[in-house]
Design a protein around this motif. Structure first.
Motif, short mmCIF file in Angstrom:
data_model
loop_
_atom_site.label_atom_id
_atom_site.label_comp_id
_atom_site.label_asym_id
_atom_site.label_seq_id
_atom_site.Cartn_x
_atom_site.Cartn_y
_atom_site.Cartn_z
N VAL A 28 0.80 -1.10 0.06
CA VAL A 28 -0.03 0.15 0.10
C VAL A 28 0.91 1.32 -0.01
CG1 VAL A 28 -1.77 1.20 1.20
CG2 VAL A 28 -1.96 -1.27 1.22
N ILE A 29 0.50 2.25 -0.77
CA ILE A 29 1.24 3.33 -1.11
C ILE A 29 0.43 4.40 -0.82
CG2 ILE A 29 2.70 4.90 -2.65
CD1 ILE A 29 3.53 2.34 -4.17
N LYS A 33 2.46 14.13 3.33
CA LYS A 33 2.97 15.36 3.38
C LYS A 33 3.68 15.78 2.03
CE LYS A 33 4.13 15.30 8.35
NZ LYS A 33 5.22 15.59 9.37
N GLY A 34 3.02 15.28 0.97
CA GLY A 34 3.39 15.43 -0.17
C GLY A 34 4.31 14.51 -0.83
N GLU A 35 4.90 13.40 -0.30
CA GLU A 35 5.66 12.38 -0.69
C GLU A 35 5.03 11.09 -0.61
OE1 GLU A 35 9.59 14.34 0.84
OE2 GLU A 35 9.13 12.61 1.77
N TYR A 36 5.41 10.07 -1.75
CA TYR A 36 4.97 8.83 -1.61
C TYR A 36 5.68 7.96 -0.83
CZ TYR A 36 1.62 9.97 -5.41
OH TYR A 36 0.46 10.50 -6.24
N THR A 45 6.70 4.35 5.85
CA THR A 45 8.10 3.87 5.58
C THR A 45 8.67 3.94 4.35
OG1 THR A 45 9.49 2.09 6.24
CG2 THR A 45 7.14 1.34 5.47
N ASP A 46 10.02 3.74 4.21
CA ASP A 46 10.57 3.75 2.87
C ASP A 46 10.94 2.26 2.41
OD1 ASP A 46 10.63 6.35 2.39
OD2 ASP A 46 12.32 6.41 3.62
N LYS A 47 10.58 1.17 3.41
CA LYS A 47 10.80 -0.09 3.22
C LYS A 47 9.74 -1.01 2.69
CE LYS A 47 14.39 0.01 6.81
NZ LYS A 47 15.21 -0.41 8.17
N ALA A 48 9.83 -1.39 1.58
CA ALA A 48 8.49 -2.18 0.95
C ALA A 48 8.46 -3.57 1.54
CB ALA A 48 8.83 -2.29 -0.40
#
Length: 307
Positions: A28-29, A33-36, A45-48
């Motif tokens: 889920v993406i 705050k304007g960032e995916y 998180t940045d970790k898939a």
């Protein structure tokens, strides 16, 4: 939404959520705050590898429609549904066509859930420059995701507060008003939902006697004819569009064209000939500062803008 996804979202500040992307079998993406970012159990998180996984987006779509697919059948043909609060859900999957038109969508593979926000005061700059001393017909334009509908909603509210005129909102996708139980746009505002612009324009001008009509996402010859019809009737128009081609925009009968350049950034303002009135520069719409912006005074002299 599924319990695990909903639980993760509850750990976030909903004021910063713009989009939720559900793709079958994928992480889920979320636009936060304007960032995916990926959505996980404790937030973003940045970790898939620790992200929440979407199993079947069609279940979420079915719940969003309260199980009544028939009630949303016309919207589904357009590739989206709009639910309470103006939340629009874009749908990807197998498009079933008949006679060159979409009949329905089946085997849903992904959803784009767009979360609207009511940002009071975001239209102050445009209002001060173009509407404070009298009404004009204005088109807001930009690529998707720059806040056109949010800006449109705030301008409608500001005009309603400051001008005792009849305002009619043609809310094709139920996003401006948020539907029948949505935003309070003002005591002078009438709203028509889920409408065809050209047909509605021709009918409601006689019935509701508006002095200003607001609508969103102008595109195509019928929409242009609708705006021209309003102008011929002496009615101002406030609208938005995804069109960025000046060749197409100049066919529309607006006094000013406002290009949105980014969230919290000052827009570019052009007159009907696309001569610049106010160019872009760093501008916080909620504050009172500008850097590098220029504005054309009477006589065409450029000066540095100070807000």
């Amino acid at each position: 939404m599924p319990c695990d996804i909903l639980s993760a979202i509850k750990n976030l500040n909903e004021n910063y959520i713009s989009e939720i992307r559900l793709r079958k079998g994928q992480p889920v993406i979320i636009e936060y705050k304007g960032e995916y970012k990926y959505l996980c159990g404790f937030g973003v998180t940045d970790k898939a590898d620790i992200a929440a996984i979407c199993r079947d987006p069609s279940e979420t779509l079915y719940r969003a429609m309260d199980g009544s697919v028939y009630s949303f059948s016309e919207q589904i043909k357009e590739g989206f549904v709009t639910v309470k609060g103006g939340i629009r859900i874009g749908i990807a999957g197998e498009y079933v066509t008949e006679n060159g038109r979409v009949k329905t969508i089946k085997n849903v593979t992904s959803l784009n859930i767009r979360i609207p926000h009511n940002v009071t005061g975001c239209g102050c700059f445009i209002y001060e420059k173009l509407l404070k001393n009298g009404l004009s017909s204005i088109l807001l334009y930009s690529s998707p995701g720059f806040g056109k509908t949010t800006m449109l909603r705030d301008l409608i509210s500001a005009i309603s507060r400051n001008y005792k005129i009849n305002i009619l909102v043609l809310d094709v996708r139920n996003e401006i008003s948020g539907g029948s139980e949505g935003y309070n746009l003002g005591e002078n505002v009438d709203v028509i939902l889920s409408c065809d612009k050209l047909v509605s324009m021709q009918n409601v001008i006689r019935a509701m006697k508006p002095q200003l009509i607001a609508t969103d996402e102008l595109y195509g010859d019928d929409d242009i004819r609708a705006v021209k019809y309003a102008k011929d009737c002496g009615i101002y128009t406030l609208a938005s569009s995804h069109i960025c081609s000046r060749a197409i925009l100049q066919k529309m009968p607006f006094d000013y064209y406002v290009r949105l350049t980014g969230i919290d950034c000052k827009p570019e303002i052009y007159d009907k000939n696309f001569d610049i009135v106010c160019d872009s520069g760093a501008y916080n719409v909620c504050g009172r500062s500008a850097v590098g912006g220029k504005e054309k005074e009477n006589g065409g002299v450029q000066r540095t803008l100070r807000i």
